[in-house]
Write an enzyme that holds these catalytic residues in place. Structure first.
Site, mmCIF file in Angstrom:
data_model
loop_
_atom_site.group_PDB
_atom_site.id
_atom_site.type_symbol
_atom_site.label_atom_id
_atom_site.label_comp_id
_atom_site.label_asym_id
_atom_site.label_seq_id
_atom_site.Cartn_x
_atom_site.Cartn_y
_atom_site.Cartn_z
ATOM 1 C CG ASP A 295 32.773 25.670 39.990
ATOM 2 O OD1 ASP A 295 32.369 26.300 40.984
ATOM 3 O OD2 ASP A 295 32.008 25.188 39.140
ATOM 4 C CG ASP B 153 30.508 39.148 39.438
ATOM 5 O OD1 ASP B 153 29.641 40.049 39.412
ATOM 6 O OD2 ASP B 153 31.232 38.879 38.469
ATOM 7 C CG PHE C 124 36.597 45.776 47.231
ATOM 8 C CD1 PHE C 124 36.423 45.946 45.870
ATOM 9 C CD2 PHE C 124 35.515 45.360 47.988
ATOM 10 C CE1 PHE C 124 35.196 45.703 45.270
ATOM 11 C CE2 PHE C 124 34.282 45.117 47.407
ATOM 12 C CZ PHE C 124 34.124 45.285 46.037
#
Length: 219
Positions: free
Chosen positions: A103, A126, A201
Site C-alpha cells: 500500500d 484504477d 496500454f
C-alpha cells in the site's frame, strides 16, 4: 486516517506467477524488492521519484533507464506486474530502481520523510468507474495533501488517466490544494512529456477513443 479505517484504492489479490516470472522473482526480489510493511524509513540516497501503481513495469523501466541519476521507487500490489518489472530490470541492467509490494498510502504515511521526494508519479490508476465506487479512487483531498507534504520544495506530482471523469476529479482536487501549484505549461492539461513513455496500454486506450489527460503540479 489510520490503516484500519482507510478505504483502500485497490483490491489485494494473489495470482500465480509464470515460470519465467517466478525465476526472476527468486533471483532478484531479495536484492531489489521488499514489502511495504518491512520498510521503516524509505531510503533517499539522492533525487528520488516514487511511482504509485507501476503496472507491468513497461513505462517504469524505460523511465529508470532514461534517468540513471535518479533513484526510482515503484510501489505496486500486483505480483505478476512486479515480476514483469524485475525481468525488465534485469534486461536493462538497472541499478537505480527499487520495487515495493503493498500500500503506497501506508508507505507515504509511515516511512517517507516530509519534503524528501523529487517527484511522485501516478499513471493510469484504477478509475473505479462505477459511481458507488468513486470513493475508492486514490486521488482524493486527503491523499493529495499527504503526497504534497512528502515533496521537497519544487518537487512535482504528475498524474495521467484515460478516464475523463477521473481526470476532472483529479483536476478539482489538485486545484483545491493550497500546497500545490499547477505547472504553467498546462491549460489545465499538461502535454505528455517525452519522459512519460507511450505504452501499449495507452496506445490501446487511444484506439478505443479515450483521451489521455496529464496533470502536473509543483510543491
Amino acid at each position: 486516517m489510520g490503516p484500519d479505517t482507510r478505504i483502500r484504492s485497490f483490491v489485494p489479490q494473489r495470482v500465480r506467477l509464470t515460470e519465467g516470472q517466478q525465476n526472476a522473482w527468486d533471483a532478484l526480489w531479495p536484492r531489489f524488492g521488499a514489502d511495504v510493511e518491512s520498510v521503516d524509513r524509505l531510503e533517499i540516497p539522492g533525487p528520488t521519484v516514487l511511482e504509485i501503481g507501476s503496472g507491468n513495469g513497461e513505462a517504469t523501466a524505460l523511465m529508470a533507464a532514461a534517468a540513471p541519476e535518479v533513484h526510482h521507487v515503484a510501489v505496486e500490489v500486483y505480483e505478476p506486474g512486479l515480476a514483469h518489472l524485475l525481468i525488465r530490470l534485469r534486461a536493462a541492467e538497472l541499478e537505480n530502481l527499487r520495487l515495493l509490494r503493498g500500500d503506497a498510502v501506508d508507505l507515504l504515511e509511515r516511512a517517507v520523510p516530509e519534503r524528501s521526494l523529487e517527484g511522485i508519479r501516478i499513471f493510469f490508476p484504477d478509475p473505479w468507474p462505477k459511481r458507488r465506487h468513486h470513493k475508492r479512487r486514490l486521488v482524493q483531498p486527503a491523499f493529495v495533501a499527504l503526497a504534497a507534504s512528502r515533496l521537497r520544495p519544487g518537487g512535482w506530482l504528475h498524474l495521467a488517466t484515460d478516464w475523463a471523469h477521473y481526470a476532472d476529479q483529479m483536476l478539482a482536487v489538485c486545484e483545491a490544494s493550497p500546497a500545490l501549484t499547477r505547472d504553467p505549461a498546462s491549460d489545465p492539461w499538461y502535454p505528455r512529456p517525452d519522459s512519460r513513455p507511450l505504452t501499449k496500454f495507452e496506445e490501446r486506450a487511444v484506439r478505443e477513443g479515450r483521451e489521455i489527460r496529464d496533470l502536473r503540479y509543483t510543491a
